[in-house]
Design a protein around this motif. Structure first.
Motif, PDB file in Angstrom:
ATOM      1  N   LYS C  57      51.684   6.279  36.196  1.00  0.00           N
ATOM      2  CA  LYS C  57      52.147   6.352  34.985  1.00  0.00           C
ATOM      3  C   LYS C  57      51.523   5.922  33.811  1.00  0.00           C
ATOM      4  O   LYS C  57      50.763   6.354  32.732  1.00  0.00           O
ATOM      5  CB  LYS C  57      53.492   5.981  34.825  1.00  0.00           C
ATOM      6  N   GLY C  58      50.842   4.724  34.286  1.00  0.00           N
ATOM      7  CA  GLY C  58      49.938   3.790  33.443  1.00  0.00           C
ATOM      8  C   GLY C  58      48.754   4.520  33.243  1.00  0.00           C
ATOM      9  O   GLY C  58      48.030   4.670  32.251  1.00  0.00           O
ATOM     10  N   LEU C  59      48.228   4.857  34.482  1.00  0.00           N
ATOM     11  CA  LEU C  59      46.838   5.348  34.486  1.00  0.00           C
ATOM     12  C   LEU C  59      46.900   6.814  33.799  1.00  0.00           C
ATOM     13  O   LEU C  59      45.921   7.294  33.278  1.00  0.00           O
ATOM     14  CB  LEU C  59      46.611   5.754  35.942  1.00  0.00           C
ATOM     15  N   SER C  60      47.980   7.660  33.802  1.00  0.00           N
ATOM     16  CA  SER C  60      48.170   8.792  33.201  1.00  0.00           C
ATOM     17  C   SER C  60      47.947   8.592  31.710  1.00  0.00           C
ATOM     18  O   SER C  60      47.224   9.422  31.007  1.00  0.00           O
ATOM     19  CB  SER C  60      49.342   9.511  33.326  1.00  0.00           C
ATOM     20  N   ALA C  61      48.614   7.577  31.155  1.00  0.00           N
ATOM     21  CA  ALA C  61      48.503   7.462  29.680  1.00  0.00           C
ATOM     22  C   ALA C  61      47.109   7.114  29.330  1.00  0.00           C
ATOM     23  O   ALA C  61      46.558   7.532  28.428  1.00  0.00           O
ATOM     24  CB  ALA C  61      49.351   6.283  29.142  1.00  0.00           C
ATOM     25  N   LEU C  62      46.480   6.109  30.232  1.00  0.00           N
ATOM     26  CA  LEU C  62      45.202   5.782  29.846  1.00  0.00           C
ATOM     27  C   LEU C  62      44.062   7.099  30.156  1.00  0.00           C
ATOM     28  O   LEU C  62      42.956   7.071  29.230  1.00  0.00           O
ATOM     29  CB  LEU C  62      44.595   4.683  30.835  1.00  0.00           C
ATOM     30  N   ALA C  63      44.510   7.749  31.057  1.00  0.00           N
ATOM     31  CA  ALA C  63      43.333   9.049  31.436  1.00  0.00           C
ATOM     32  C   ALA C  63      43.460   9.871  30.125  1.00  0.00           C
ATOM     33  O   ALA C  63      42.105  10.429  29.784  1.00  0.00           O
ATOM     34  CB  ALA C  63      43.992   9.546  32.502  1.00  0.00           C
ATOM     35  N   LEU C  64      44.506  10.247  29.333  1.00  0.00           N
ATOM     36  CA  LEU C  64      44.248  11.087  28.298  1.00  0.00           C
ATOM     37  C   LEU C  64      44.644  10.390  26.859  1.00  0.00           C
ATOM     38  O   LEU C  64      44.543  11.042  25.855  1.00  0.00           O
ATOM     39  CB  LEU C  64      45.479  12.139  28.462  1.00  0.00           C
ATOM     40  N   GLY C  65      44.443   9.205  26.987  1.00  0.00           N
ATOM     41  CA  GLY C  65      44.698   8.412  25.811  1.00  0.00           C
ATOM     42  C   GLY C  65      45.947   8.555  24.852  1.00  0.00           C
ATOM     43  O   GLY C  65      45.990   8.461  23.805  1.00  0.00           O
ATOM     44  N   MET C  66      47.252   8.905  25.668  1.00  0.00           N
ATOM     45  CA  MET C  66      48.318   9.177  24.813  1.00  0.00           C
ATOM     46  C   MET C  66      49.312   8.667  25.910  1.00  0.00           C
ATOM     47  O   MET C  66      49.395   8.839  26.956  1.00  0.00           O
ATOM     48  CB  MET C  66      48.464  10.692  24.451  1.00  0.00           C
ATOM     49  N   GLY C  67      50.476   8.117  25.075  1.00  0.00           N
ATOM     50  CA  GLY C  67      51.844   7.993  26.237  1.00  0.00           C
ATOM     51  C   GLY C  67      52.077   9.025  26.943  1.00  0.00           C
ATOM     52  O   GLY C  67      52.272  10.185  26.408  1.00  0.00           O
ATOM     53  N   THR C  68      52.782   8.718  28.113  1.00  0.00           N
ATOM     54  CA  THR C  68      53.038  10.016  28.967  1.00  0.00           C
ATOM     55  C   THR C  68      54.182  10.824  28.425  1.00  0.00           C
ATOM     56  O   THR C  68      54.341  11.968  28.710  1.00  0.00           O
ATOM     57  CB  THR C  68      53.515   9.542  30.444  1.00  0.00           C
ATOM     58  N   ARG C  69      54.974  10.368  27.407  1.00  0.00           N
ATOM     59  CA  ARG C  69      56.097  11.340  26.781  1.00  0.00           C
ATOM     60  C   ARG C  69      55.218  12.422  26.095  1.00  0.00           C
ATOM     61  O   ARG C  69      55.795  13.591  26.205  1.00  0.00           O
ATOM     62  CB  ARG C  69      56.886  10.570  25.908  1.00  0.00           C
ATOM     63  N   ALA C  70      54.161  12.340  25.646  1.00  0.00           N
ATOM     64  CA  ALA C  70      53.344  13.360  25.036  1.00  0.00           C
ATOM     65  C   ALA C  70      52.978  14.428  26.184  1.00  0.00           C
ATOM     66  O   ALA C  70      52.318  15.435  25.808  1.00  0.00           O
ATOM     67  CB  ALA C  70      52.189  12.849  24.304  1.00  0.00           C
ATOM     68  N   LEU C  71      52.970  14.118  27.379  1.00  0.00           N
ATOM     69  CA  LEU C  71      52.812  14.943  28.446  1.00  0.00           C
ATOM     70  C   LEU C  71      53.339  16.184  28.718  1.00  0.00           C
ATOM     71  O   LEU C  71      53.201  17.162  29.311  1.00  0.00           O
ATOM     72  CB  LEU C  71      51.921  14.227  29.505  1.00  0.00           C
ATOM     73  N   VAL C  72      54.914  15.778  28.651  1.00  0.00           N
ATOM     74  CA  VAL C  72      56.013  16.427  28.992  1.00  0.00           C
ATOM     75  C   VAL C  72      55.706  18.095  28.724  1.00  0.00           C
ATOM     76  O   VAL C  72      55.760  18.877  29.675  1.00  0.00           O
ATOM     77  CB  VAL C  72      57.286  15.789  28.588  1.00  0.00           C
TER      78      VAL C  72
END
Lengths: 146, 146, 146, 146
Positions: C57-72
């Protein structure tokens, strides 16, 4: 190909030998000719990678069509080749004794393999052989010419 | 199995030893008997692979059921076997000191492992041992017979 | 970049919130801007994949430069894209809340990320935010426009 | 943690149920709390991936701490999350019934898991449960709230 009933005989006899010899906790994997696991048994107290090593020994034997004792000298004399095989097989290339082919006594066809891990390689191999000897199949542990 | 409260004591004591000895920035991983990370701490200034090395040292000890100092001579005398184990464990086989088993003082059962990376292997191991000594558990760094 | 001392404050505060809310056993990973783990803590009773999910989860946020709630919503509307990202990142793409960026309060620069796993995604995220709020950094959980 | 003797009872009882119900050739994997295989048995005539599916079902249950029946609705409603978990776990995330947790009857602690594959998921699960019921342990197949 090796059947479940036979694979269970092999696993049980291999672990019985381990207890007779008072070896470390032992893991034994019996694979069919396709490399599929037919039976597996891990003794209490086994460390984390024993399952993988036991299976990898059996797969190594099937991969090259020879018991893993035959791979010891080859790996020593051609290390770069075995590095390549290790990567190609995704780690399933373990060139130490303990991966033993199960052969038909009629025509020597490969019907499966046994991989054993837990103690010194020579002891692991002795358990694999004891397992196969409890059936009517022949074993082929490989010969190290080096 | 090792608990979070104990793992934090180990990590803190390991890093305290690193500061007393004025070692390089140190990373310490405390794993439970499943190989799951319970606590991890990386000092400021650590290089990019330290997390992976620290964890891999702990996993190496759990994989074979011996502290990684016991792997040094084995890797030297059987390089092909360790190349195979390296691939089989997806890189988690680091045969240098610094992966130390955490054992129960009652029955010597493995309850976890500590992996430390950052400085010379002997110094890494000293930090891992200092961490475990801050608890009531016993440590098993492995013995190198070679 | 986030420092060890700060990462420990975040981890401790995140787990404190988990206990206040009486959530499931929680795992918290604090990563620096490089994606390296700085601190990790897993509560007793955590299941086998929690470490990996928290880190991912932390890497996902760093990967795209946004908190993972923005990915839902993005994952919902572009599933094939996220299948591709999942494979490309070797599994480190988890499009549910609980991966929160740590930003500098001065210029909003990314200094790290927190990933939390153990309970429902909304609860995991609340713990991550509580962790960052115990420091002087700002948090960015991402906004779901869908 | 589950012991070999108990794991063999589970495997035998699971396959006995498969024969009583005249199901397809069945594979059963009994894992300990570490996710290590303790016992495995594959009936004659099993197809090539059955070993992997059986193991993956057991690992899925251990990964998230719930029987795989609990994953069915979750995977349906959050497909992107399960694609992510599938990659993160290197394929060991199978959200269909047949992965059943083995729990201590005293404190409900997870001591292992059983994964079964060969027939329809409901039948696979029935065999896993029959296996655990042959011991003194409790089973937890997971509940699907959807």
């Amino acid at each position: 190909m090796i059947k479940l009933k036979e694979a269970l005989v092999i696993a049980e006899a291999a672990l019985k030998m381990a207890r007779i010899r008072q070896l470390n906790p032992m893991s034994v994997a019996v694979l069919d000719a396709r490399g599929c696991l037919v039976a597996f048994q891990m003794e209490d107290g086994s460390s984390l990678l024993r399952e993988d090593i036991a299976k990898a020994k059996g797969l190594s034997a099937l991969a090259l069509g020879m018991g893993t004792r035959a791979l010891v000298g080859r790996a020593k004399h051609h290390p770069a080749f075995f590095v390549g095989l290790s990567a190609l097989s995704k780690g399933n290339m373990i060139p130490v004794p303990g991966g033993v082919l199960i052969r038909s006594p009629l025509d020597a066809a490969i019907v499966g393999a046994v991989g054993v891990s837990g103690d010194l390689p020579d002891h692991d191999e002795a358990c694999a052989i004891a397992g196969i000897e409890a059936t009517t199949y022949s074993w082929d542990a490989g010969a190290d010419p080096s």
